[in-house]
Design an enzyme around this catalytic site. Structure first.
Site, short mmCIF file in Angstrom:
data_model
loop_
_atom_site.label_atom_id
_atom_site.label_comp_id
_atom_site.label_asym_id
_atom_site.label_seq_id
_atom_site.Cartn_x
_atom_site.Cartn_y
_atom_site.Cartn_z
N LYS A 186 0.73 -1.30 0.10
CA LYS A 186 0.02 0.07 0.06
C LYS A 186 0.83 1.23 0.13
O LYS A 186 1.48 1.76 1.18
CB LYS A 186 -0.80 0.16 1.30
CG LYS A 186 -2.28 0.71 0.99
CD LYS A 186 -2.21 2.31 0.94
CE LYS A 186 -1.90 2.94 2.15
NZ LYS A 186 -1.82 4.44 2.00
N GLU A 261 8.79 1.22 11.93
CA GLU A 261 9.84 2.09 12.14
C GLU A 261 9.00 3.49 12.01
O GLU A 261 8.24 3.92 11.03
CB GLU A 261 10.74 2.38 10.57
CG GLU A 261 11.98 3.05 10.99
CD GLU A 261 12.19 4.26 10.00
OE1 GLU A 261 11.78 5.27 10.28
OE2 GLU A 261 12.31 4.09 8.64
N GLU A 392 8.28 15.39 16.95
CA GLU A 392 9.05 15.33 15.34
C GLU A 392 8.28 16.33 14.55
O GLU A 392 6.93 16.18 14.50
CB GLU A 392 8.63 13.98 14.87
CG GLU A 392 9.45 13.68 13.68
CD GLU A 392 9.30 12.30 12.94
OE1 GLU A 392 10.35 11.95 12.73
OE2 GLU A 392 8.31 11.59 13.21
#
Length: 500
Positions: A186, A261, A392
């Site tokens: 995907k 990750e 982040e």
């Protein structure tokens, strides 16, 4: 503005024809719904991409399951040769892939040509070679033979992000296929086009139908049914922590092993004996890909004795960066990937400034370029524990902090819920060993940055992810590792004795 083909199923992007339908079971599959793919370079539509959902995911998983038996049983050398042919196809279409991905996600064309697309080919070659080399050790245990083997797990779902869509996809697809699994990919809805080109390349290389499938669409419509599908056996995801939580909950119902990750908030730790020229170079490198790099060291921690000179040099070097069209060889920093992401990055910076931080470079959009171009930004005086230091940003935004002692520097570097990477600059080899051992990160670079080997383990600690991939660690994840114990020839009794 890139010309568009009149065909309902083909877009022409930078002169390259890209089929915008899914690739399922060795053929193109259309959907009733489409979504608009917008280029970050100028916010112009470049393709209407077919949007999949439950039906397309079901078809892709079914195709992958049907193809699995034959592909898994194929001699490893034959599988490896096909994957090397895929790598050759990537090399042959390097320019096409680079131009399409640059238009699609806004990353620098020169980087795609020189580094990213060669790495895509390497992802297939390396794991094809490793599959042939991986050993199945046989040991003796109390007169019995014990053999460890790697059996392919089944159907692997791969969900990848937009910042390096083809490289990060093939980093998972390569070992999954080499191990004998089949794959359903995907791709990211913000940059899906090179996945379609990869399907063409794989088909031309002789990859059997159903071994590799591509279902395009949003996370909600295509990603969600894939993650909860009972027909998948492994799931690899790169993306955000909140999305990973949703995926983990969905996959848990089917007991599907995960590899995550999830980004980071990495530190660049500059000790008082550091080479300042090197430290400045490494700091400015963090603006690569407009800061849209999960491994980036965006928290710069500098010993107080070096701060003033370091900051002066960094400002001079970063001010010389050229921002503009990523297709221009002279460009160093391009646009952010999308309008929603641009607004997210701007929001982080505006809140930091309102909270007392100061912008000594940049601090907002590049008004000369308009669109999605955000100026390289360096912030100082951020409040300890503030959002800009803990969350982040994923944009061209560095923060600079100081510390007085080695112990304080290590504590600041580790003061994060993430743990993907860290970069250390020091002139003392013994100190490098001592400090690097205490940094909480899956990867630590000492006096260098972004040096990656496919044989090394890669992954993060804390909220940066689950598991490790790379080298044999990839096969540990994409395989069912089996231990078989043989009684001595001619024996029929079972010898007990328990573990030893």
């Amino acid at each position: 503005m890139t010309a568009r083909s009149s065909s309902a199923h083909v877009a022409e992007v930078e002169g390259v024809r890209v089929d915008t339908r899914h690739w399922i079971g060795g053929r193109r599959v259309a959907s009733d719904a489409t979504f608009t793919d917008v280029s970050p370079i100028d916010e112009q539509s470049i393709a209407d991409v077919h949007a999949g959902g439950q039906a397309e995911v079901d078809a892709a998983v079914t195709a992958a399951r049907e193809a699995f038996g034959t592909w898994a049983a194929m001699p490893v050398k034959q599988r490896a040769d096909i994957l090397r042919a895929v790598a050759d196809g990537v090399d042959a279409r390097r320019d096409d892939l680079a131009m399409v991905e640059t238009r699609d996600n806004g990353s620098l064309l020169r980087s795609h040509l020189r580094g990213v697309m060669p790495r895509v080919a390497m992802n297939f070659r390396y794991f094809a070679d490793l599959a042939e080399q991986i050993s199945h050790p046989i040991d003796e245990i109390r007169g019995h033979r014990q053999r460890v083997s790697y059996d392919p797990a089944g159907v692997v779902a791969v969900i990848t992000p937009w910042n390096a869509p083809l490289m990060l996809a093939t980093w998972r697809i390569g070992p999954a296929l080499a191990a004998g699994n089949t794959v359903v990919l995907k791709p990211p809805e913000w940059a899906p086009l090179t996945a379609s080109l990869l399907a063409d390349i794989a088909n031309d290389a002789g990859l059997p139908a159903g071994v590799f499938n591509v279902v395009q669409g949003s996370g909600a419509r295509a990603g969600a049914p894939l993650t909860r599908h009972p027909g998948i056996n492994r799931l690899s995801f790169t993306g955000s922590v909140p999305t990973a939580g949703v995926i983990a909950e969905a996959a848990a119902k089917n007991i599907v092993p995960l590899s995550f990750e999830l980004g980071g908030k990495s530190a660049l730790l500059v000790l008082d004996d550091a080479d300042l020229d090197l430290a400045v170079t490494l700091a400015v490198e963090q603006f690569d890909n407009a800061g849209q790099v999960c491994l980036g060291a965006f928290r710069v921690l500098v010993h107080e004795s070096l701060h003033d000179e370091f900051l002066q040099r960094v400002l001079a070097s970063a001010s010389a960066l050229v921002q503009g069209d990523p297709r221009d060889e002279a460009t160093d920093v391009s646009a952010l990937v999308s309008r929603p992401h641009f607004e997210r990055v701007r929001g982080f910076v505006e809140r930091a400034l309102a909270d007392g931080a100061r912008a000594v470079l940049g601090g907002g959009p590049n008004d000369d370029l308009g669109g999605l171009y955000f100026r390289p930004t360096i912030l100082v005086d951020a409040r300890p524990g503030s959002e800009i230091l803990t969350e982040e940003v994923f944009g061209p935004v560095l923060t600079v902090q100081t510390f007085a002692t080695e112990e304080e520097g290590i504590a600041l570097a580790n003061d994060t819920r993430f743990g993907l990477a860290a970069t250390l600059v020091t002139g003392d080899p013994e100190r490098a060993e001592r400090v690097s051992a205490r940094l909480n990160a899956g990867t630590v670079w000492v006096n260098c940055f972004f040096v990656r080997d496919l044989g090394a383990p890669f992954g993060g600690n804390g909220k940066s992810g689950i598991g490790r991939e790379g080298g044999a660690w990839s096969f540990d994840f994409y395989c069912d590792v089996k231990n078989t114990v043989f009684a001595p020839h001619g024996w029929h009794a079972v010898e007990g004795g328990g573990d030893s």
